[in-house]
Design a protein around this motif. Structure first.
Motif, mmCIF file in Angstrom:
data_model
loop_
_atom_site.group_PDB
_atom_site.id
_atom_site.type_symbol
_atom_site.label_atom_id
_atom_site.label_comp_id
_atom_site.label_asym_id
_atom_site.label_seq_id
_atom_site.Cartn_x
_atom_site.Cartn_y
_atom_site.Cartn_z
ATOM 1 N N PRO A 170 38.573 34.336 42.689
ATOM 2 C CA PRO A 170 38.843 34.714 44.082
ATOM 3 C C PRO A 170 38.888 33.472 44.973
ATOM 4 O O PRO A 170 38.059 32.569 44.816
ATOM 5 C CB PRO A 170 37.646 35.609 44.435
ATOM 6 N N ARG A 172 38.014 31.742 48.138
ATOM 7 C CA ARG A 172 36.985 31.995 49.132
ATOM 8 C C ARG A 172 37.043 30.980 50.269
ATOM 9 O O ARG A 172 37.419 29.823 50.071
ATOM 10 C CB ARG A 172 35.601 31.976 48.481
ATOM 11 N N TRP A 178 35.567 36.154 50.607
ATOM 12 C CA TRP A 178 36.831 36.235 49.870
ATOM 13 C C TRP A 178 37.967 36.279 50.879
ATOM 14 O O TRP A 178 37.989 37.104 51.789
ATOM 15 C CB TRP A 178 36.834 37.491 49.018
ATOM 16 N N ARG A 193 44.456 40.484 48.754
ATOM 17 C CA ARG A 193 43.450 39.577 48.220
ATOM 18 C C ARG A 193 44.143 38.304 47.748
ATOM 19 O O ARG A 193 45.309 38.328 47.349
ATOM 20 C CB ARG A 193 42.703 40.220 47.053
#
Length: 821
Positions: A170, A172, A178, A193
């Motif tokens: 992920p 970040r 995130w 995402r």
């Protein structure tokens, strides 16, 4: 656990996937899973803590990890080609946008050629230190996986890509949050995402709609690569282009260059301009003028039908409000950027061209083909001046060479051979003796045969084949026989059935006891391509013939692992597209470093690579469309080349049992073609011909809140208002001695004479005409002159007027042209 962090760093950086220095680690952790997946991160995630603890406690294993970590750190911190050759470049960041990236089988977010090019260029940017940041999509199912059932039919499977077993993390923010982005879609917001992939020195950022905050329909937007309907494709391309730029902005990354690998990412043009508008308070026209010079569009499409198009209703639904409230333009103005005439669908390639500072095809021939594809955007301009250049693709040789090939190249050229200029490699590889080249080829072919048998057994078991059939298959193929390879997307224009035109003749070629030939085939048909499905079934029917069964193998589910074995082991790569529909065709480039030879249609890269010393040509270098009579003729030529040239050359041996003429072709192919068709040359060419000049142009247009861009917009507006009133006066032609002298009168209405250029044009020569002065007592009338050699007929020349502005690309940014009649 001590040492685990180091293993994690090694597993999560994809440099391990082409460097191979860490392979021994993963093989020790789980040899079976490693051989099946080649995914270090998955191996590390699944190994038991007991086994990992025991290995990390072993001093030899621990030292190996430490040495590998140090070697990687030293390699990634060493000076690069870009640092050493472009230290004063205005170029600090290139954002490379692509719908797919082929980096490793461990990250299955690719389909074929487009992803191959993107992945290989990103790896090469890491090798050379070129400052690239890549943007793509994370597909939860990716492209389909292929299964050939007992009836010889292709079935499509869509296994889930578990992010926990992919070499990604992920993305970040500094506070640990995130990074998630929001895009407005009709009725609902879409949350995205962001994931990070380490690719040596470089990074790939992937956007993913499978966020828990999204409605179910939105969570599946990034499910499949090239799946779904036109509306789903539009949403994916909005995420890639608009979402991709917003991701860069959220990270504080401000690239000078946006490189669009195909038109899928063209919406980045709009969002980049909008971002400039917010910062400078300039209107859209100025923002586009300022930013477009920093956009590069690479087209891979050889036929007009291949460009993504969307209905005006879809564009209105998803971008109408965006155009009005963000860009400050009407829907009609937005639609005009993607079409030629009202009521046409919105063409993403047109948007890419109208928002870029340069456009290129992917081979010399494809550059010419693309000029014809886009000529309607530049009416009255000669085809050869349509502003499409070319950079021929190359492949990342360290990703595709076998271990024995790597050893041979290292002995001749050194381990760092692909990290800088490659011009000296040709001379060095020529020093390799026949015996070493032939030994390399025999070992590589043997490895391919072993892998093919193993893979075929698994296929037959999955298909439910009888035990006796499976047992027999373990002995198919001959490690000493001439081995042909054909692995392509099964589409009609690629003519994968050309070898089947005369099946009995092919059987005779394959089953000659003294000079046997064997063929390994792989490839997928798009799920919606019924003709492609039928072509696969045609081969499966042929393979079911008893005479062919042991000599022709179709390996299903073509992936990077299979491709590696094929390009490393085959003696001859065959490619049979209809010219000029193969834009480049990188598959045949991959065999070069491994000593494989090519027999290919004179299309794409092979049209510029072929000479008799390196392989064999198919076709006459002309276009014949889908004429079945020509297909029949080329099939016969293909058989004749195999029977008359290829097979005898492979089996004619000297006293050492070495095929001298064959080896001579291998050496010439390796020396002459491998360096040139490596992505090393490609990325250096992009850097020097496009990235650096475009970055300089962008910096000039962007400074002072786009002052130069504003001046360009005003100039273009004046040009547009006055162009229709330009005119030619009297043309005088005098011939004296060795020169024709042309004098032409030009009336410029309200335009300044410096805003145009007068040229003398012929198909062979274009000369700028010299300004002589103003016509007495005229309203903005001027006289221009040029001289040309009497070797040319004066009737072949025509004066013309074109726009002139030092800082812009003509005719890409201003396509007016006026011819003297």
């Amino acid at each position: 656990m001590k040492g685990y962090d180091s293993l994690e760093d090694l597993a999560l950086n994809l440099r391990s996937y082409w460097n191979h220095s860490t392979d021994a680690i993963w093989r020790q952790l789980d040899p079976e899973l490693w051989e099946l997946t080649r995914n270090p991160w998955a191996v590390l995630q699944t190994v038991s803590s007991e086994k990992l603890t025991a290995l990390l406690a072993d001093q030899k294993f621990s030292n190996l990890i430490d040495n590998l970590v140090k070697a990687r750190k030293d390699a990634l911190n060493s000076p690069t080609w870009f640092q050493e050759n472009h230290s004063n470049s205005p170029l600090t960041c290139i954002a490379y946008f692509s719908m797919e990236f082929m980096l490793s089988e461990a990250l299955p977010i690719y389909s074929g050629g487009l992803g191959n090019v993107a992945g290989d260029q990103l790896k090469t940017a890491s090798d050379l230190g070129v400052p690239v940041i890549a943007i793509g999509l994370l597909y939860s199912q990716g492209y389909f996986r292929q299964f050939i059932d007992k009836n010889g039919e292709q079935q499509e499977l869509y296994p889930y890509n578990d992010p926990g077993q992919l070499p990604i993390r992920p993305l970040r923010l500094p506070n640990g949050e995130w990074l998630r982005l929001k895009i407005d879609l009709p009725g609902w917001s879409l949350w995205l995402r962001a994931w990070e992939v380490k690719v040596g020195r470089r990074k790939l950022y992937l956007l993913d709609s499978n966020d828990i905050a999204n409605i179910p329909a939105h969570r599946g937007i990034t499910s499949e690569l090239y799946g779904g309907d036109r509306e789903l494709r539009l949403k994916q391309e909005l995420i890639l282009g608009i979402g991709g730029w917003r991701l860069l902005d959220a990270l504080g990354i401000q690239p000078e260059i946006c490189h669009m690998n195909e038109g899928h990412a063209a919406f980045v043009i709009l969002e980049r301009a909008f971002n400039f508008m917010k910062k400078t308070k300039q209107p859209f026209e100025v923002a586009l003028s300022a930013t477009r010079i920093g956009n590069l569009f690479t087209t891979h499409t050889a036929v007009s039908a291949g460009f993504d198009r969307f209905s005006p209703d879809l564009i209105a639904k998803y971008l109408g409000k965006y155009a009005q409230t963000k860009l400050g333009i009407s829907l009609e103005e937005l639609l005009a950027m993607g079409r030629l005439n009202p009521n046409e669908d919105f063409n993403m390639a047109y948007l890419a061209i109208r928002g870029s500072g340069s456009v290129n095809g992917v081979s010399q021939l494809h550059g010419v083909v693309s000029q014809h594809l886009f000529e309607d955007l530049f009416p009255r301009w000669p085809a050869g001046e349509i502003p499409v250049k070319f950079v021929t693709n190359g492949v990342h040789m360290p990703s595709w060479d076998s271990s024995v090939s790597d050893d041979l190249w290292t002995e001749a050229c050194g381990k760092e051979r692909w990290l800088g200029k490659t011009e000296e490699l040709e001379k060095k590889i020529r020093t390799m003796p026949d015996t070493k080249i032939w030994q390399m080829r025999n070992q590589s072919r043997s490895h391919l045969i072993d892998h093919t048998r193993s893979r075929l057994v698994r296929q037959l078991e999955a298909r439910g084949a009888p035990e006796e059939v499976i047992e027999r298959s373990k002995h198919f193929l001959n490690p000493d026989a001439l081995t042909l390879g054909f692995a392509r997307r099964f589409a009609a224009y690629k003519r994968p059935d050309l070898l089947l035109h005369d099946e009995d003749r092919l059987i005779r070629i394959l089953t000659n006891k003294d000079r046997p030939v064997q063929l390994i085939i792989a490839g997928k048909a798009h799920p919606a391509d019924s003709e492609g499905h039928a072509l696969i079934k045609k081969w499966m029917n042929f393979i079911s013939r008893p005479e062919a069964r042991a000599s022709v193998i179709f390996l299903s589910d073509d992936d990077m692992i299979l491709t590696e074995y094929l390009v490393q082991g085959v003696d001859l790569w065959i490619n049979t597209p209809r010219r000029p529909w193969e834009a480049c065709g990188t598959s045949g480039m991959k065999v070069l470093v491994n000593g494989g030879l090519n027999l290919s249609e004179l299309d794409g890269w092979w049209a510029e690579a072929y000479v008799p010393e390196v392989g064999w040509p198919l076709g006459d270098g002309k276009e014949h469309g889908d004429d079945p009579i020509w297909d029949k003729s080329e099939a016969n030529t293909l058989y004749e080349l195999l029977e008359r040239d290829v097979i005898p050359e492979f089996y004619t041996r000297d006293y050492r049992k070495i095929p001298i003429a064959w080896i001579a072709k291998i050496r010439e192919s390796m020396a002459r073609l491998t360096p040139h068709f490596s992505s090393n040359r490609t990325v250096r060419e992009y850097t020097e011909k496009f990235y650096s000049p475009l970055a300089e142009g962008y910096r000039k247009r962007a400074e002072n809140n786009g002052a130069l861009a504003k001046h360009i917009v005003d100039w273009k507006l004046s040009l547009k208002e006055n162009w229709g009133k330009l005119g030619f006066g009297e043309l005088k032609i005098e011939s004296a001695g060795s020169q024709h002298r042309f004098e032409i009168q030009v009336y410029l209405n309200n335009l300044d004479r410096h805003s145009i250029k007068v040229e003398l044009y012929s198909a062979a020569i274009t000369k700028e005409m010299e300004y002589l002065g103003q016509i007495p007592n005229s309203h903005n009338g001027h006289i221009y002159r040029a001289e040309v050699s009497t070797e040319h007929q004066p009737s072949s020349f025509t004066p013309r007027i074109i726009p002139n502005y030092p800082a812009i690309a003509i005719p890409l940014e201003s396509n007016q042209i006026l011819w003297q009649r």
